[in-house]
Design a protein around this motif. Structure first.
Motif, PDB file in Angstrom:
ATOM      1  N   THR A   8       0.855  -1.178   0.000  1.00  0.00           N
ATOM      2  CA  THR A   8       0.000   0.000   0.000  1.00  0.00           C
ATOM      3  C   THR A   8       0.894   1.231   0.000  1.00  0.00           C
ATOM      4  O   THR A   8       1.766   1.373   0.855  1.00  0.00           O
ATOM      5  CB  THR A   8      -0.931   0.013   1.221  1.00  0.00           C
ATOM      6  OG1 THR A   8      -1.726  -1.182   1.187  1.00  0.00           O
ATOM      7  CG2 THR A   8      -1.842   1.220   1.211  1.00  0.00           C
ATOM      8  N   VAL A   9       0.677   2.090  -0.997  1.00  0.00           N
ATOM      9  CA  VAL A   9       1.452   3.320  -1.146  1.00  0.00           C
ATOM     10  C   VAL A   9       0.473   4.479  -1.241  1.00  0.00           C
ATOM     11  O   VAL A   9      -0.384   4.500  -2.132  1.00  0.00           O
ATOM     12  CB  VAL A   9       2.339   3.260  -2.418  1.00  0.00           C
ATOM     13  CG1 VAL A   9       3.112   4.550  -2.589  1.00  0.00           C
ATOM     14  CG2 VAL A   9       3.269   2.078  -2.376  1.00  0.00           C
ATOM     15  N   GLU A  10       0.591   5.416  -0.324  1.00  0.00           N
ATOM     16  CA  GLU A  10      -0.266   6.600  -0.298  1.00  0.00           C
ATOM     17  C   GLU A  10      -1.749   6.241  -0.421  1.00  0.00           C
ATOM     18  O   GLU A  10      -2.495   6.845  -1.181  1.00  0.00           O
ATOM     19  CB  GLU A  10       0.148   7.571  -1.398  1.00  0.00           C
ATOM     20  CG  GLU A  10       1.554   8.121  -1.211  1.00  0.00           C
ATOM     21  CD  GLU A  10       1.959   9.098  -2.302  1.00  0.00           C
ATOM     22  OE1 GLU A  10       1.149   9.416  -3.198  1.00  0.00           O
ATOM     23  OE2 GLU A  10       3.122   9.549  -2.246  1.00  0.00           O
ATOM     24  N   GLY A  11      -2.140   5.220   0.329  1.00  0.00           N
ATOM     25  CA  GLY A  11      -3.548   4.834   0.371  1.00  0.00           C
ATOM     26  C   GLY A  11      -4.009   3.935  -0.768  1.00  0.00           C
ATOM     27  O   GLY A  11      -5.139   3.480  -0.764  1.00  0.00           O
ATOM     28  N   ARG A  12      -3.160   3.670  -1.759  1.00  0.00           N
ATOM     29  CA  ARG A  12      -3.529   2.777  -2.875  1.00  0.00           C
ATOM     30  C   ARG A  12      -2.810   1.451  -2.698  1.00  0.00           C
ATOM     31  O   ARG A  12      -1.619   1.412  -2.418  1.00  0.00           O
ATOM     32  CB  ARG A  12      -3.150   3.401  -4.219  1.00  0.00           C
ATOM     33  CG  ARG A  12      -4.001   4.634  -4.514  1.00  0.00           C
ATOM     34  CD  ARG A  12      -3.734   5.193  -5.885  1.00  0.00           C
ATOM     35  NE  ARG A  12      -4.038   4.189  -6.908  1.00  0.00           N
ATOM     36  CZ  ARG A  12      -3.554   4.227  -8.145  1.00  0.00           C
ATOM     37  NH1 ARG A  12      -2.741   5.185  -8.516  1.00  0.00           N
ATOM     38  NH2 ARG A  12      -3.875   3.306  -9.017  1.00  0.00           N
ATOM     39  N   THR A  13      -3.544   0.346  -2.884  1.00  0.00           N
ATOM     40  CA  THR A  13      -2.967  -0.991  -2.724  1.00  0.00           C
ATOM     41  C   THR A  13      -2.673  -1.592  -4.093  1.00  0.00           C
ATOM     42  O   THR A  13      -3.518  -1.566  -4.990  1.00  0.00           O
ATOM     43  CB  THR A  13      -3.922  -1.901  -1.932  1.00  0.00           C
ATOM     44  OG1 THR A  13      -4.180  -1.270  -0.666  1.00  0.00           O
ATOM     45  CG2 THR A  13      -3.322  -3.262  -1.689  1.00  0.00           C
TER      46      THR A  13
ATOM     47  N   GLU B 287      -4.932  -7.978  -8.988  1.00  0.00           N
ATOM     48  CA  GLU B 287      -5.837  -7.316  -8.061  1.00  0.00           C
ATOM     49  C   GLU B 287      -5.419  -7.691  -6.634  1.00  0.00           C
ATOM     50  O   GLU B 287      -4.977  -8.827  -6.398  1.00  0.00           O
ATOM     51  CB  GLU B 287      -7.285  -7.754  -8.309  1.00  0.00           C
ATOM     52  CG  GLU B 287      -7.853  -7.255  -9.620  1.00  0.00           C
ATOM     53  CD  GLU B 287      -7.923  -5.739  -9.684  1.00  0.00           C
ATOM     54  OE1 GLU B 287      -8.340  -5.114  -8.699  1.00  0.00           O
ATOM     55  OE2 GLU B 287      -7.538  -5.182 -10.728  1.00  0.00           O
ATOM     56  N   PRO B 288      -5.548  -6.787  -5.669  1.00  0.00           N
ATOM     57  CA  PRO B 288      -5.166  -7.096  -4.285  1.00  0.00           C
ATOM     58  C   PRO B 288      -5.894  -8.317  -3.715  1.00  0.00           C
ATOM     59  O   PRO B 288      -5.347  -9.024  -2.865  1.00  0.00           O
ATOM     60  CB  PRO B 288      -5.532  -5.822  -3.524  1.00  0.00           C
ATOM     61  CG  PRO B 288      -5.473  -4.737  -4.547  1.00  0.00           C
ATOM     62  CD  PRO B 288      -5.929  -5.380  -5.823  1.00  0.00           C
ATOM     63  N   GLU B 289      -7.082  -8.603  -4.190  1.00  0.00           N
ATOM     64  CA  GLU B 289      -7.849  -9.757  -3.706  1.00  0.00           C
ATOM     65  C   GLU B 289      -7.141 -11.072  -4.012  1.00  0.00           C
ATOM     66  O   GLU B 289      -7.340 -12.073  -3.321  1.00  0.00           O
ATOM     67  CB  GLU B 289      -9.256  -9.781  -4.324  1.00  0.00           C
ATOM     68  CG  GLU B 289     -10.141  -8.631  -3.905  1.00  0.00           C
ATOM     69  CD  GLU B 289      -9.874  -7.327  -4.663  1.00  0.00           C
ATOM     70  OE1 GLU B 289      -9.235  -7.358  -5.749  1.00  0.00           O
ATOM     71  OE2 GLU B 289     -10.286  -6.275  -4.167  1.00  0.00           O
ATOM     72  N   VAL B 290      -6.307 -11.082  -5.058  1.00  0.00           N
ATOM     73  CA  VAL B 290      -5.587 -12.299  -5.434  1.00  0.00           C
ATOM     74  C   VAL B 290      -4.656 -12.724  -4.295  1.00  0.00           C
ATOM     75  O   VAL B 290      -4.540 -13.906  -3.989  1.00  0.00           O
ATOM     76  CB  VAL B 290      -4.818 -12.084  -6.751  1.00  0.00           C
ATOM     77  CG1 VAL B 290      -3.894 -13.248  -7.054  1.00  0.00           C
ATOM     78  CG2 VAL B 290      -5.799 -11.862  -7.895  1.00  0.00           C
TER      79      VAL B 290
END
Length: 106
Positions: A16-21, A50-53
């Motif tokens: 997660t960088v500056e609120g984006r994953t 996707e982060p869900e992966v």
């Protein structure tokens, strides 16, 4: 357009960088064509996901080097080119086993 692909997965990383994953998967495959002449071992590829992966692999007790069936789609990259982007892990289906019958000893 979506498709399923099976790939040897070595790792999956979520940051997660500056609120984006963001998420990426490192895969390997046997080299083919011209690459086979210039590569010893596996071709290693970093694919966005996707982060869900990450969560799906973790829930499936993923082990490095395991063959995993993935769902991919094409995503526009720099220069107007397309590249794969992983959107899901296909759940592993396990055959239902019948309970063992007790053998009676007479």
């Amino acid at each position: 357009m979506q498709w399923e692909m099976t790939s040897t997965v070595f790792s999956c990383k979520k940051v997660t960088v500056e609120g984006r994953t963001f998420c990426s998967i490192m895969t390997g495959q046997q080299p083919t064509g011209q690459n086979a002449d210039n590569t010893v071992g596996l071709e290693i590829t970093k694919i966005t996901a996707e982060p869900e992966v990450f969560d799906q692999l973790k829930a499936a007790n993923f082990r490095p080097g395991q063959d995993v069936k993935l769902v991919a789609t094409l995503k526009t990259a720099a220069g107007g080119k397309s590249q794969p982007h992983i959107i899901a892990v296909v759940p592993e289906s396990r055959p239902v086993q019948e309970p063992q019958k007790k053998v009676s000893s007479a």
